[in-house]
Design a protein around this motif. Structure first.
Motif, PDB file in Angstrom:
ATOM      1  N   ASN A 349       0.779  -1.162  -0.104  1.00 36.40           N
ATOM      2  CA  ASN A 349       0.075  -0.126  -0.135  1.00 36.40           C
ATOM      3  C   ASN A 349       0.709   1.191   0.004  1.00 36.40           C
ATOM      4  O   ASN A 349       0.364   2.296  -0.439  1.00 36.40           O
ATOM      5  N   LEU A 350       1.941   1.104   0.728  1.00 35.28           N
ATOM      6  CA  LEU A 350       2.967   2.573   0.523  1.00 35.28           C
ATOM      7  C   LEU A 350       4.092   2.221  -0.336  1.00 35.28           C
ATOM      8  O   LEU A 350       4.639   1.402  -0.471  1.00 35.28           O
ATOM      9  N   HIS A 351       4.710   3.375  -0.816  1.00 32.88           N
ATOM     10  CA  HIS A 351       5.830   3.300  -1.254  1.00 32.88           C
ATOM     11  C   HIS A 351       6.838   3.020  -0.073  1.00 32.88           C
ATOM     12  O   HIS A 351       6.721   3.237   1.005  1.00 32.88           O
ATOM     13  N   ARG A 352       8.194   2.837  -0.548  1.00 31.28           N
ATOM     14  CA  ARG A 352       9.358   2.779   0.468  1.00 31.28           C
ATOM     15  C   ARG A 352       9.551   3.817   1.101  1.00 31.28           C
ATOM     16  O   ARG A 352      10.159   3.910   2.322  1.00 31.28           O
ATOM     17  N   ASN A 353       9.386   5.247   0.631  1.00 31.64           N
ATOM     18  CA  ASN A 353       9.330   6.316   1.460  1.00 31.64           C
ATOM     19  C   ASN A 353       8.201   6.512   2.397  1.00 31.64           C
ATOM     20  O   ASN A 353       8.153   7.665   3.137  1.00 31.64           O
ATOM     21  N   GLY A 354       7.388   5.621   2.527  1.00 37.02           N
ATOM     22  CA  GLY A 354       6.249   5.645   3.536  1.00 37.02           C
ATOM     23  C   GLY A 354       4.998   6.329   3.171  1.00 37.02           C
ATOM     24  O   GLY A 354       3.741   6.354   3.686  1.00 37.02           O
ATOM     25  N   GLU A 355       5.260   6.909   1.857  1.00 35.40           N
ATOM     26  CA  GLU A 355       3.657   7.528   1.099  1.00 35.40           C
ATOM     27  C   GLU A 355       2.969   6.463   0.775  1.00 35.40           C
ATOM     28  O   GLU A 355       3.249   5.673   0.016  1.00 35.40           O
ATOM     29  N   GLY A 356       1.588   7.096   0.622  1.00 41.45           N
ATOM     30  CA  GLY A 356       0.719   5.999   0.186  1.00 41.45           C
ATOM     31  C   GLY A 356       0.660   5.935  -1.273  1.00 41.45           C
ATOM     32  O   GLY A 356       1.290   6.776  -1.987  1.00 41.45           O
ATOM     33  N   ASP A 357       0.648   4.732  -1.903  1.00 40.72           N
ATOM     34  CA  ASP A 357       0.564   4.457  -3.342  1.00 40.72           C
ATOM     35  C   ASP A 357      -0.734   4.817  -3.925  1.00 40.72           C
ATOM     36  O   ASP A 357      -1.815   3.779  -3.533  1.00 40.72           O
ATOM     37  N   ASP A 358      -1.025   5.670  -4.437  1.00 39.30           N
ATOM     38  CA  ASP A 358      -2.313   5.850  -5.040  1.00 39.30           C
ATOM     39  C   ASP A 358      -2.821   5.033  -6.042  1.00 39.30           C
ATOM     40  O   ASP A 358      -4.115   4.783  -6.210  1.00 39.30           O
ATOM     41  N   ASP A 359      -1.889   4.232  -6.578  1.00 41.00           N
ATOM     42  CA  ASP A 359      -2.248   3.025  -7.685  1.00 41.00           C
ATOM     43  C   ASP A 359      -2.982   2.085  -6.920  1.00 41.00           C
ATOM     44  O   ASP A 359      -3.407   0.888  -7.589  1.00 41.00           O
ATOM     45  N   HIS A 380       1.649  -3.643   9.095  1.00 36.74           N
ATOM     46  CA  HIS A 380       1.842  -2.274   9.612  1.00 36.74           C
ATOM     47  C   HIS A 380       3.486  -2.125   9.129  1.00 36.74           C
ATOM     48  O   HIS A 380       4.365  -3.076   8.921  1.00 36.74           O
ATOM     49  N   GLU A 381       3.921  -0.724   9.213  1.00 33.76           N
ATOM     50  CA  GLU A 381       5.111  -0.565   8.800  1.00 33.76           C
ATOM     51  C   GLU A 381       6.001  -0.794   9.866  1.00 33.76           C
ATOM     52  O   GLU A 381       7.295  -1.304   9.484  1.00 33.76           O
ATOM     53  N   TYR A 382       5.955  -0.655  11.170  1.00 33.95           N
ATOM     54  CA  TYR A 382       6.679  -0.923  12.084  1.00 33.95           C
ATOM     55  C   TYR A 382       7.080  -2.410  12.146  1.00 33.95           C
ATOM     56  O   TYR A 382       6.010  -3.421  12.021  1.00 33.95           O
ATOM     57  N   GLY A 383       8.275  -2.964  12.488  1.00 34.41           N
ATOM     58  CA  GLY A 383       8.498  -4.246  12.412  1.00 34.41           C
ATOM     59  C   GLY A 383       9.318  -4.603  11.026  1.00 34.41           C
ATOM     60  O   GLY A 383       9.805  -6.122  10.721  1.00 34.41           O
ATOM     61  N   GLN A 384       8.922  -3.905  10.117  1.00 31.76           N
ATOM     62  CA  GLN A 384       9.530  -4.484   8.791  1.00 31.76           C
ATOM     63  C   GLN A 384      10.608  -3.846   8.123  1.00 31.76           C
ATOM     64  O   GLN A 384      11.212  -3.596   7.081  1.00 31.76           O
ATOM     65  N   GLU A 385      11.267  -2.903   9.038  1.00 31.22           N
ATOM     66  CA  GLU A 385      12.391  -1.892   8.805  1.00 31.22           C
ATOM     67  C   GLU A 385      13.466  -2.626   7.938  1.00 31.22           C
ATOM     68  O   GLU A 385      14.131  -2.162   7.142  1.00 31.22           O
ATOM     69  N   PHE A 386      13.696  -3.955   8.281  1.00 27.57           N
ATOM     70  CA  PHE A 386      15.065  -4.673   7.720  1.00 27.57           C
ATOM     71  C   PHE A 386      14.201  -5.750   6.775  1.00 27.57           C
ATOM     72  O   PHE A 386      15.107  -6.355   6.194  1.00 27.57           O
ATOM     73  N   ARG A 387      13.194  -5.745   6.773  1.00 28.27           N
ATOM     74  CA  ARG A 387      12.572  -6.599   5.827  1.00 28.27           C
ATOM     75  C   ARG A 387      11.938  -5.965   4.637  1.00 28.27           C
ATOM     76  O   ARG A 387      12.098  -6.582   3.338  1.00 28.27           O
ATOM     77  N   ARG A 388      11.701  -4.811   4.671  1.00 24.88           N
ATOM     78  CA  ARG A 388      11.468  -3.833   3.460  1.00 24.88           C
ATOM     79  C   ARG A 388      12.378  -2.554   3.809  1.00 24.88           C
ATOM     80  O   ARG A 388      11.457  -1.596   4.211  1.00 24.88           O
ATOM     81  N   PRO A 389      13.406  -2.401   3.326  1.00 22.91           N
ATOM     82  CA  PRO A 389      14.114  -1.068   3.554  1.00 22.91           C
ATOM     83  C   PRO A 389      13.401   0.056   2.994  1.00 22.91           C
ATOM     84  O   PRO A 389      12.797  -0.125   1.784  1.00 22.91           O
ATOM     85  N   CYS A 390      13.682   1.113   3.818  1.00 22.35           N
ATOM     86  CA  CYS A 390      13.055   2.374   3.391  1.00 22.35           C
ATOM     87  C   CYS A 390      13.976   3.001   2.089  1.00 22.35           C
ATOM     88  O   CYS A 390      14.922   2.507   1.903  1.00 22.35           O
ATOM     89  N   SER A 391      13.236   4.051   1.578  1.00 21.39           N
ATOM     90  CA  SER A 391      13.952   4.757   0.480  1.00 21.39           C
ATOM     91  C   SER A 391      13.438   5.976   0.303  1.00 21.39           C
ATOM     92  O   SER A 391      12.418   6.284   0.868  1.00 21.39           O
ATOM     93  N   SER A 392      14.322   6.891   0.084  1.00 21.92           N
ATOM     94  CA  SER A 392      13.887   8.303   0.002  1.00 21.92           C
ATOM     95  C   SER A 392      13.197   8.681  -1.252  1.00 21.92           C
ATOM     96  O   SER A 392      12.481   9.628  -1.408  1.00 21.92           O
TER      97      SER A 392
END
Ligand SMILES: O=C(O)CCC(=O)C(=O)O
Ligand SMILES: [Fe+2]
Length: 396
Positions: A349-359, A380-392
């Motif tokens: 549901n979210l891009h890697r930068n945490g924003e919602g993916d409108d698509d 949810h986002e928390y707990g996935q930090e190392f499983r789905r790394p963020c991106s800016s």
């Protein structure tokens, strides 16, 4: 009552939603439905109730409503789909219809009861479930081309055809128009015959609910009219017509096993509070969920009460098939998934930068005929930090 010599026939027609920019009009989704009955042949003249040359129609229209209300999902381009409905129509629409009493849905067959599994099959399912993560191993996408024909009941019954090898697909493809989904959404679709691990999960949840574990079986009686997050509140809304129940992880060990399977498949942490409890939803005829996002779009959303961030991903299992309607339509991705028992969908549901993916805007189309059951796990986002790394970068 002229023209009664023709046997009454029911047809359904869909007025495609126009509120949603970019909605694929040829696809299977509508916000309002209409059921028509051809009640006879007209003498002369046109006017209300006249639809084709020499035909008199009576109709019922409205929003889909939960179990028991007639609803319609249009065919491609709004074509009418013949359905075997027998019953009456709203008085005053056509003279011929006045005499006929109850609403169309009253005449539809009652939803089929959930099937009791044979003990041998049930035992097999249990054994499979206990055999650990290897049972949920993923299969690489096949190399053959996938069937391209548009969705129709006939096409759905023929099955999806072989999956296309596509670098953007995380696993195997299904449905009829998957190619437009970007890989970051990581969509997974599978079917009973091809992926027994999923069929185990879905069958087992249905089975537990219906007959197996007394605690899970009570879920069916716990089903309540669904609510959705609206501002800071959870409200019953017209745009989501279904019944649902939340299955706490502690209710039955089987839910732990299911979580384990989902974790293996997605690579994500699905333990509470990093994911919500499993939600089981039942849509009756006409039941639907208009286009929405699963993730919170406002900081005051109740979804943040878990204090584990936004809903980063959705894992949804179809627990039943339906005779017609009910597809899950991704509006901007131009993809709709027919309701195929034991199939499962996963998307970010979210891009890697945490924003919602409108698509990810998606809808549960109105169920036309049948009884639709799905089970969703929101991760949810928390707990996935190392499983789905963020991106800016917002495009990731
Ligand atoms: O029922 C469906 O097909 C979609 C359900 C859904 O989108 C939801 O529960 O958030
Ligand atoms: Fe949703």
């Amino acid at each position: 009552m002229g023209g009664q010599k023709n046997k009454a026939e029911w047809f359904v027609e869909c007025n495609f939603g126009s509120r949603y920019k970019g909605y694929p009009r040829g696809d299977v989704y509508c916000t309002r439905w209409k059921v028509y009955r051809r009640v006879g042949t007209a003498a002369k003249g046109g006017g209300r109730g006249r639809r084709g040359r020499g035909e008199v129609w009576a109709g019922e229209r409205g929003l889909g409503a939960g179990t028991g209300a007639a609803g319609v999902e249009g065919g491609r381009g709004g074509a009418r789909t013949p359905q075997e409905h027998h019953g009456a129509v709203r008085p005053g629409v056509a003279a011929a219809a006045r005499a006929a009493p109850p609403a169309p849905h009253a005449q539809l067959p009652a939803p089929r009861p959930l099937r009791r599994l044979e003990p041998a099959l049930a035992a097999l399912l249990w054994r499979r479930l206990r055999c650990g993560p290897s049972a949920a191993r993923l299969h690489a996408p096949q190399t053959a081309g996938r069937r391209q024909e548009p969705w129709s009941p006939a096409a759905a019954s023929r099955g999806p055809g072989p999956a296309a090898a596509h670098p953007r697909l995380r696993w195997r493809a299904d449905g009829c128009s998957l190619q437009k989904l970007p890989g970051r959404r990581g969509l997974i679709v599978t079917e009973q015959e091809q992926e027994p691990s999923f069929s185990d999960i879905a069958s087992l949840v249905v089975w537990c609910m219906a007959w197996g574990s007394p605690t899970l079986a009570s879920t069916t009686t716990k089903l309540q009219r669904s609510v959705v997050a609206s501002g800071e509140k959870q409200l019953q809304v017209e745009y989501c017509i279904s019944k649902s129940a939340w299955l706490k992880d502690t209710v039955d060990p089987i839910l732990g096993t299911l979580d384990h399977r989902i974790a293996v498949i997605t690579g994500l942490d699905v333990q509470s509070p990093h994911a919500e409890y499993l939600q089981v939803v039942n849509y009756g005829i006409g039941g639907h969920y208009e286009p929405h996002f699963d993730h919170a779009t406002s900081p005051s959303s109740p979804l943040y009460r878990m204090k584990s961030g936004n809903r980063v991903a959705t894992f949804m299992i179809y627990l039943s098939s339906v005779e017609a309607g009910g597809a899950t339509a991704f509006i901007y991705a131009n993809f709709s998934m027919p309701v195929v028992k034991n199939a499962a969908l996963f998307w970010w549901n979210l891009h890697r930068n945490g924003e919602g993916d409108d698509d990810t805007l998606h809808a549960g189309c109105p169920v036309l005929v049948g009884d639709k059951w799905v089970a969703s796990k929101w991760i949810h986002e928390y707990g996935q930090e190392f499983r789905r790394p963020c991106s800016s970068r917002s495009e990731d």
